[in-house]
Write an enzyme that holds these catalytic residues in place. Structure first.
Site, PDB file in Angstrom:
ATOM      1  N   TYR A  66       0.824  -1.205   0.000  1.00  0.00           N
ATOM      2  CA  TYR A  66       0.000   0.000   0.000  1.00  0.00           C
ATOM      3  C   TYR A  66       0.864   1.263   0.000  1.00  0.00           C
ATOM      4  O   TYR A  66       0.370   2.355  -0.256  1.00  0.00           O
ATOM      5  CB  TYR A  66      -0.910   0.055   1.240  1.00  0.00           C
ATOM      6  CG  TYR A  66      -1.941  -1.024   1.357  1.00  0.00           C
ATOM      7  CD1 TYR A  66      -2.152  -1.971   0.348  1.00  0.00           C
ATOM      8  CD2 TYR A  66      -2.730  -1.116   2.501  1.00  0.00           C
ATOM      9  CE1 TYR A  66      -3.099  -2.968   0.489  1.00  0.00           C
ATOM     10  CE2 TYR A  66      -3.688  -2.107   2.647  1.00  0.00           C
ATOM     11  CZ  TYR A  66      -3.862  -3.038   1.650  1.00  0.00           C
ATOM     12  OH  TYR A  66      -4.806  -4.023   1.800  1.00  0.00           O
ATOM     13  N   HIS A 124       0.358 -11.445   2.582  1.00  0.00           N
ATOM     14  CA  HIS A 124      -0.720 -10.807   1.830  1.00  0.00           C
ATOM     15  C   HIS A 124      -1.477 -11.790   0.934  1.00  0.00           C
ATOM     16  O   HIS A 124      -2.711 -11.780   0.900  1.00  0.00           O
ATOM     17  CB  HIS A 124      -0.147  -9.666   0.991  1.00  0.00           C
ATOM     18  CG  HIS A 124      -1.120  -8.568   0.715  1.00  0.00           C
ATOM     19  ND1 HIS A 124      -0.740  -7.275   0.487  1.00  0.00           N
ATOM     20  CD2 HIS A 124      -2.476  -8.558   0.644  1.00  0.00           C
ATOM     21  CE1 HIS A 124      -1.807  -6.514   0.279  1.00  0.00           C
ATOM     22  NE2 HIS A 124      -2.874  -7.276   0.367  1.00  0.00           N
TER      23      HIS A 124
END
Length: 295
Positions: A66, A124
């Protein structure tokens, strides 16, 4: 994961408490609702995250990919909220599943936040074609033992991936963050999590890139309770015992998403009716962890 701004077992078997949250390892208690941070960066992101903390969010969900771990850490330090009252989560990217690289990235995540440690760190995506997620998991175990992180989990892992982690390391993730919304309720996956003591976190809880907020069933149930459709959906999540991670740039909507939803707001029939909206092709972007890879 992004949400638009307009944000386990069956309900009879388990409910999310209105207050409190989900106790996990490391003395942590995850709140009943967290705040998604993608793609909030820079001064704009800092303002939005500061607003979220001000209205009462106590979990910020980030990821190395991110590129906003620094913004998250800055918002927490500037908030004046005691560090032990805010849960910071981040995630390991797929391109760094090798053991040594994974440890370096966890260290880098901590450095980026400017905090002493990160509370919850996840893998992730499993990236099963590459097949190094067990190696990455061993690195997260080491990171926890070194005090870089307090608790470890995964994101987007299917039961077969979870089975392999446990079989090869003996360590069960405390959390699995998965796509979960009424068009994709993940009943079998939630049941697996409940059986194995894994907290289910929901990314895209309001069904990004779908017409979920305008669904007539959701609209009717929301109207019956005098609430917004998004609040009905978040109440559905709480009734299922999942931990949703909505996001909004509006302080008013942030507050509503946090304060209005309740585990006991909807009836059992309404929860079942919303769950019945599930579709075989319910994934919003077709990201099946059996095939999808993110690096």
């Amino acid at each position: 994961m992004t949400e638009n701004d307009t944000p386990s077992p069956a309900p009879a078997e388990t409910t999310e408490p209105t207050a409190g949250g989900h106790p996990i390892e490391g003395g942590l208690v995850l709140p009943r609702i967290g705040f998604g941070t993608y793609p909030l960066r820079g001064s704009t992101g800092l303002r939005i995250l500061s607003d979220a903390l001000d209205v009462g969010y106590r979990m910020l969900d980030s990821a190395f990919n991110y590129e906003n771990e620094g913004t998250v850490g800055t918002a927490i330090r500037a908030s004046g909220i005691p560090r032990d009252q805010v849960v910071v989560a981040s995630k390991l990217p797929g391109r760094h599943h090798e053991y040594d690289k994974a440890l370096e990235i966890v260290e880098e995540s901590v450095y980026r936040t400017g905090l002493e440690s990160i509370d919850l760190y996840l893998i992730h995506w499993p990236n099963p074609k590459v097949g190094k997620y067990v190696e990455a998991w061993r690195a997260l175990i080491e990171a926890r033992e070194r005090g870089l992180v307090k608790a470890i989990g995964v994101s987007n892992f299917l039961p077969e991936h979870l089975d392999r982690l446990v079989a090869e390391t003996g360590v069960t993730p405390v959390v699995n963050q998965i796509e979960l919304h009424p068009y994709f309720p993940q009943e079998e996956q939630r049941a697996y999590h409940a059986e194995h003591g894994i907290v289910t976190e929901a990314w895209s809880p309001l069904g990004r890139k779908t017409d979920l907020l305008g669904d007539p069933v959701i609209a009717r149930i929301a109207a019956d309770h005098g609430i917004e459709p998004g609040h009905a959906i978040l109440s559905w999540h709480l009734a299922l015992g999942t931990l949703p991670l909505p996001k909004s740039s509006s302080p008013e909507r942030q507050r509503g998403n946090l304060e209005v939803p309740r585990a006991d707001l909807l009836t059992a029939d309404e929860v079942a009716e919303i769950t019945a909206l599930g579709r075989p092709d319910g994934r919003a972007a077709g990201q099946d962890p059996a095939e999808y890879e993110e690096f």
